[in-house]
Design a protein around this motif. Sequence first.
Motif, PDB file in Angstrom:
ATOM      1  N   GLY A 349      33.176  29.768  -8.038  1.00 45.89           N
ATOM      2  CA  GLY A 349      33.164  28.862  -7.053  1.00 45.89           C
ATOM      3  C   GLY A 349      31.295  28.606  -6.900  1.00 45.89           C
ATOM      4  N   GLY A 350      30.387  28.714  -8.316  1.00 47.94           N
ATOM      5  CA  GLY A 350      29.271  28.011  -8.512  1.00 47.94           C
ATOM      6  C   GLY A 350      29.376  27.991 -10.530  1.00 47.94           C
ATOM      7  N   SER A 351      27.767  27.802 -10.082  1.00 42.16           N
ATOM      8  CA  SER A 351      28.259  26.626 -11.920  1.00 42.16           C
ATOM      9  C   SER A 351      28.101  28.385 -12.922  1.00 42.16           C
ATOM     10  CB  SER A 351      26.554  26.408 -11.900  1.00 42.16           C
ATOM     11  OG  SER A 351      26.473  25.344 -11.294  1.00 42.16           O
ATOM     12  N   VAL A 352      29.516  27.641 -14.214  1.00 38.53           N
ATOM     13  CA  VAL A 352      29.164  29.271 -14.574  1.00 38.53           C
ATOM     14  C   VAL A 352      27.645  28.939 -15.644  1.00 38.53           C
ATOM     15  CG1 VAL A 352      30.056  30.031 -17.050  1.00 38.53           C
ATOM     16  CG2 VAL A 352      31.436  28.440 -14.775  1.00 38.53           C
ATOM     17  N   THR A 353      27.276  30.449 -15.564  1.00 34.76           N
ATOM     18  CA  THR A 353      25.688  30.169 -16.240  1.00 34.76           C
ATOM     19  C   THR A 353      25.761  30.624 -17.999  1.00 34.76           C
ATOM     20  OG1 THR A 353      25.326  32.866 -14.991  1.00 34.76           O
ATOM     21  CG2 THR A 353      24.673  31.292 -14.548  1.00 34.76           C
ATOM     22  N   CYS A 354      26.552  31.534 -18.255  1.00 38.29           N
ATOM     23  CA  CYS A 354      26.890  32.750 -19.403  1.00 38.29           C
ATOM     24  C   CYS A 354      28.648  32.717 -19.547  1.00 38.29           C
ATOM     25  CB  CYS A 354      26.135  33.476 -19.255  1.00 38.29           C
ATOM     26  SG  CYS A 354      26.429  34.230 -20.844  1.00 38.29           S
ATOM     27  N   ILE A 355      29.021  32.209 -20.975  1.00 34.18           N
ATOM     28  CA  ILE A 355      30.513  32.720 -21.294  1.00 34.18           C
ATOM     29  C   ILE A 355      29.752  34.072 -22.022  1.00 34.18           C
ATOM     30  CG2 ILE A 355      32.324  32.138 -21.985  1.00 34.18           C
ATOM     31  CD1 ILE A 355      32.021  29.837 -20.005  1.00 34.18           C
TER      32      ILE A 355
END
Length: 470
Positions: A349-355
């Motif tokens: 539902g929000g921006s991906v900051t890290c994978i």
Amino acid sequence: MFNTKSFDVVSFNSELSTTKLETSANVQTTEIVHTADDTQTTDTRSIGIQTIHEQKTDMQVDYDKLAEFLKRVTPGVMEVLDEAYGSNAFDDYDPNVTEASSANVEILKKISALKESDTQIKVSDLSWSTVGGTLAVGLSHIYHEAWCDHLSTIQLYNLTIEDNLTDAPTKTLETNGCITTLCYHPTEPSILAAGLSNWDVLVWNLRNDDSITPTHVCTHSDCVSQVYWRPRSVNDVTLLLSSSRDGYILIHKLTANFTTAQLHKRFKIVKERNPVENARPRSAGGTRERAAEAGLCITSFDFSPGHPSIFVVGTLCGGIYKCSLDSVTPIEGDATLIDPVIDEYERHGGSVTCIKCSPLRNLFVTSTTDKEIRIYNLDEHVSQQTISVDNTVVGLTWMIGNQDIFAAYGADAYIKFYNVTDAKPMTCAKFEITGKQSISSLRVNSKRDMLAVGDVGANVEIWKFPRHLF
């Protein structure tokens, strides 16, 4: 019915026997016999040793032959030493076998990269060299209203044998834009790549101390979000991947001792895969111009250790995509541009900051601005576990020792640890940095059992972190 009768008294005499049965017996131990024997060595021997003084003779050395021999064997020795830099054979070796190792987490050093005139500087990224002896600290301005034209630096600090970080940087690399991402080469300890806010991707070869001029790899059309070295395979060259907020992933081949960059592939996550963008017209000027537009804004990606060609991409709109380096699907309008997506996962539902992909399992972990951490199986579309956090997590990293444990950090001064197998927090190692600032970067030094933590106040803290803590 009832009658009364009387009877005579009947009595008897009591008798107490006072006579007891008694018997007597005698017990005697057998006689103890003592004997004594004398022992004495009868044979002795004496040996004398005397060194003989020899006259030393002058050795005749053919220095020309010695130089020829060293010139012949040096390249092979250097190649073996370079390969040994990346070896993990002695990661768990402890030379101190007599004393128990300490399991305490302790701070070793705190330095400030902030100058008196710079009050809006943060640590944007950190990177340890592959041998763990050098820490690269990338700096950036906190706010950018428009195009980045700041003069920034990468500061290099060396570790001593006693695990002490130098107070001042041993070398400073100057750039004409703020640093957004750093990455040392996984096997070449002198090669450092950086992405900048002014869209450039640069590579330094630090083997020669006199040369600090970087190699310009490429220029994106927006801020660079990540650079990543793909380890070289047999009969292959080194690949450098860079992603940007323009939606492109560019892959370059580095040759000639990392001084020449050649474009290998161009990837783009097409906008049609974003549900929000489906209603948009394909292009104002025609269908074939759509490929020239920016793709989904890429914020993070990581490769699967078990599948060298498979990587997972996260985007600003919350999309998570399974991609392949071997994809050959061209994007309409440009045969040189390829869509690497081969599958899609449940969206955030929000921006991906890290994978981050697990080094041991077929799993990967994501963090987003909606204050969630999710655990996915690489082959399943829906997340397996969801962890709710109090503050936004901006980064994830795998720990040493137990590689099922990952650290989460971000918009506070705390570093929290979780087990990827059950998503449970590890309360034994939760700790807080002394600066009390929000954490912007965290990197693990597996060679020295250390953590380097950078914050938005341009402070760097080095923590001792034993690998057997978990």
